[in-house]
Write an enzyme that holds these catalytic residues in place. Sequence first.
Site, PDB file in Angstrom:
ATOM      1  N   ALA A 104       0.861  -1.186   0.000  1.00 17.63           N
ATOM      2  CA  ALA A 104       0.000   0.000   0.000  1.00 17.63           C
ATOM      3  C   ALA A 104       0.897   1.236   0.000  1.00 17.63           C
ATOM      4  O   ALA A 104       2.046   1.177   0.459  1.00 17.63           O
ATOM      5  CB  ALA A 104      -0.884  -0.009   1.235  1.00 17.63           C
ATOM      6  N   GLY A 147       0.747  -5.138   0.868  1.00 19.96           N
ATOM      7  CA  GLY A 147      -0.417  -5.196  -0.014  1.00 19.96           C
ATOM      8  C   GLY A 147      -0.095  -5.850  -1.353  1.00 19.96           C
ATOM      9  O   GLY A 147      -0.988  -6.391  -2.013  1.00 19.96           O
ATOM     10  N   GLU A 170       4.559  -5.042   7.209  1.00 19.04           N
ATOM     11  CA  GLU A 170       3.816  -3.977   7.899  1.00 19.04           C
ATOM     12  C   GLU A 170       4.289  -3.762   9.337  1.00 19.04           C
ATOM     13  O   GLU A 170       4.289  -2.647   9.834  1.00 19.04           O
ATOM     14  CB  GLU A 170       2.308  -4.285   7.887  1.00 19.04           C
ATOM     15  CG  GLU A 170       1.654  -4.212   6.509  1.00 19.04           C
ATOM     16  CD  GLU A 170       1.707  -5.515   5.715  1.00 19.04           C
ATOM     17  OE1 GLU A 170       2.467  -6.436   6.096  1.00 19.04           O
ATOM     18  OE2 GLU A 170       0.996  -5.608   4.697  1.00 19.04           O
TER      19      GLU A 170
HETATM   20  N1  CAA Z   1       4.629   3.244  -0.476  1.00 19.52           N
HETATM   21  C1  CAA Z   1       5.064   4.400  -0.965  1.00 19.52           C
HETATM   22  N2  CAA Z   1       6.264   4.537  -1.575  1.00 19.52           N
HETATM   23  C2  CAA Z   1       7.034   3.453  -1.681  1.00 19.52           C
HETATM   24  C3  CAA Z   1       6.642   2.194  -1.188  1.00 19.52           C
HETATM   25  C4  CAA Z   1       5.370   2.104  -0.558  1.00 19.52           C
HETATM   26  N3  CAA Z   1       4.883   0.931  -0.090  1.00 19.52           N
HETATM   27  N4  CAA Z   1       7.624   1.299  -1.436  1.00 19.52           N
HETATM   28  C5  CAA Z   1       8.603   1.983  -2.063  1.00 19.52           C
HETATM   29  N5  CAA Z   1       8.254   3.271  -2.217  1.00 19.52           N
HETATM   30  C6  CAA Z   1       9.024   4.351  -2.845  1.00 19.52           C
HETATM   31  C7  CAA Z   1      10.162   4.818  -1.964  1.00 19.52           C
HETATM   32  O1  CAA Z   1       9.696   5.749  -1.007  1.00 19.52           O
HETATM   33  C8  CAA Z   1      11.080   5.420  -2.989  1.00 19.52           C
HETATM   34  O2  CAA Z   1      10.583   6.697  -3.348  1.00 19.52           O
HETATM   35  P1  CAA Z   1      11.611   7.975  -3.448  1.00 19.52           P
HETATM   36  O3  CAA Z   1      12.481   7.648  -4.606  1.00 19.52           O
HETATM   37  O4  CAA Z   1      10.691   9.128  -3.688  1.00 19.52           O
HETATM   38  O5  CAA Z   1      12.350   7.998  -2.165  1.00 19.52           O
HETATM   39  C9  CAA Z   1      10.900   4.522  -4.208  1.00 19.52           C
HETATM   40  O6  CAA Z   1       9.669   3.852  -4.009  1.00 19.52           O
HETATM   41  C10 CAA Z   1      11.980   3.487  -4.352  1.00 19.52           C
HETATM   42  O7  CAA Z   1      12.084   2.790  -3.120  1.00 19.52           O
HETATM   43  P2  CAA Z   1      13.471   2.581  -2.331  1.00 19.52           P
HETATM   44  O8  CAA Z   1      14.387   3.717  -2.576  1.00 19.52           O
HETATM   45  O9  CAA Z   1      13.131   2.271  -0.920  1.00 19.52           O
HETATM   46  O10 CAA Z   1      14.022   1.286  -3.111  1.00 19.52           O
HETATM   47  P3  CAA Z   1      14.932   0.138  -2.550  1.00 19.52           P
HETATM   48  O11 CAA Z   1      15.300  -0.707  -3.724  1.00 19.52           O
HETATM   49  O12 CAA Z   1      16.040   0.685  -1.723  1.00 19.52           O
HETATM   50  O13 CAA Z   1      13.996  -0.715  -1.553  1.00 19.52           O
HETATM   51  C11 CAA Z   1      11.948  -1.845  -0.916  1.00 19.52           C
HETATM   52  C12 CAA Z   1      12.899  -1.416  -2.061  1.00 19.52           C
HETATM   53  C13 CAA Z   1      12.645  -2.911  -0.070  1.00 19.52           C
HETATM   54  C14 CAA Z   1      10.726  -2.457  -1.582  1.00 19.52           C
HETATM   55  C15 CAA Z   1      11.567  -0.623  -0.039  1.00 19.52           C
HETATM   56  O14 CAA Z   1      11.134   0.418  -0.885  1.00 19.52           O
HETATM   57  C16 CAA Z   1      10.513  -0.894   0.974  1.00 19.52           C
HETATM   58  O15 CAA Z   1      10.774  -1.483   2.007  1.00 19.52           O
HETATM   59  N6  CAA Z   1       9.247  -0.432   0.689  1.00 19.52           N
HETATM   60  C17 CAA Z   1       8.160  -0.453   1.625  1.00 19.52           C
HETATM   61  C18 CAA Z   1       7.576  -1.848   1.752  1.00 19.52           C
HETATM   62  C19 CAA Z   1       6.464  -1.857   2.760  1.00 19.52           C
HETATM   63  O16 CAA Z   1       6.615  -1.560   3.921  1.00 19.52           O
HETATM   64  N7  CAA Z   1       5.271  -2.285   2.292  1.00 19.52           N
HETATM   65  C20 CAA Z   1       4.102  -2.416   3.131  1.00 19.52           C
HETATM   66  C21 CAA Z   1       3.238  -1.221   2.998  1.00 19.52           C
HETATM   67  S1  CAA Z   1       1.891  -1.239   4.159  1.00 19.52           S
HETATM   68  C22 CAA Z   1       0.720  -2.255   3.465  1.00 19.52           C
HETATM   69  O17 CAA Z   1       0.890  -2.791   2.380  1.00 19.52           O
HETATM   70  C23 CAA Z   1      -0.543  -2.445   4.284  1.00 19.52           C
HETATM   71  C24 CAA Z   1      -1.496  -3.435   3.756  1.00 19.52           C
HETATM   72  O18 CAA Z   1      -1.588  -4.539   4.248  1.00 19.52           O
HETATM   73  C25 CAA Z   1      -2.425  -3.086   2.694  1.00 19.52           C
END
Ligand code: CAA
Length: 296
Positions: A104, A147, A170
């Site tokens: 998400a 998500g 999460e």
């Molecule tokens: N939401 C918003 N933006 C996100 C995102 C997310 N879930 N995942 C990645 N992005 C964005 C980052 O903020 C970044 O944006 P900027 O360039 O503007 O900084 C861009 O995507 C690239 O990401 P990274 O620089 O972090 O890339 P990376 O290769 O170093 O890492 C990753 C990749 C491991 C996937 C890391 O981005 C990450 O951990 N993302 C979040 C994952 C997460 O926590 N997901 C769960 C969300 S909550 C949910 O899903 C609830 C539910 O049950 C519905």
Amino acid sequence: MSVSRVSQILFSRVSYAARKPQQFAAPVFRYYSYQTGNYEFLKLETAGEKKNVGIVTLNRPKVLNALCDQLMNEIIRALKHFNSDSSIAAIVLTGSEKAFAAGADIKEMKDNSYASNLKLNFIADWNVVAKSRKPIIAAVNGYALGGGNELAMMCDIIYAGDKAKFSQPEIAIGTIPGAGGTQRLTRVIGKSKAMEMILTGNMISAEEAEKSGLVSKVFPADKVVEEAVKLGEKIASHSQLIVAIAKEAVNAAYETTLQQGLLFEKRLFHSTFSLADRKEGMAAFLEKRSPRYTNQ
Ligand code: CAA
């Protein structure tokens, strides 16, 4: 009420804003053709020799296909589109080589409150994906997190590229899965593995995902969509009506006791004998020829 009736009602509730058409790169596979449509974050194609497999590709690369409200609404609209197109018999849902979806959209939801979540019934609409009457195959490359993993699990079958990674992270951002992670993952891979993933936020590899039953097959990353399309074509070679009934029966296994499920299956099995396609399937077998289904 049948699953298909529920999905009709759910689909009919989805609204969307008209948006400017986007241009995408020419398709790279044989038999693929790009479909026009007002999607900002998706690419829609049809694929397969008979063009009977719809492909929905998530295309929000800057944020690794983070599932913002608009992207989810577009996915729901695209599924509705392919569900109502009688020439389409199976759907492939995929992302990019780097990310199926990273969850998400954290930026979009960071200021949500409990009250606003309740008022909007936040992310409840996502479940529409699991109500698709036509089978959906998730072709996962890269990250399927939060998500993203939940979206893949709403599909009927998951194929993964060998570098795919799955997690429910999460817990690391102070919340818990909210689109089925605690429920579907536990049913699919069992309590111990699900608990470990959900309480640690650790990622598992495609290989581990296959071993635990989350994923049905793993392919080299550049082959996974092609293989998903082939699978879609195989499914499409059967009667669409019988496929829908079979899907409804398997899904009932998650919702009922064994005895209720067995009874439901038996009644659905009996009901196939009212269809011309059942007659044709058995006649074709006995006459040693391929069946010609009419979806009747
Ligand atoms: N939401 C918003 N933006 C996100 C995102 C997310 N879930 N995942 C990645 N992005 C964005 C980052 O903020 C970044 O944006 P900027 O360039 O503007 O900084 C861009 O995507 C690239 O990401 P990274 O620089 O972090 O890339 P990376 O290769 O170093 O890492 C990753 C990749 C491991 C996937 C890391 O981005 C990450 O951990 N993302 C979040 C994952 C997460 O926590 N997901 C769960 C969300 S909550 C949910 O899903 C609830 C539910 O049950 C519905």
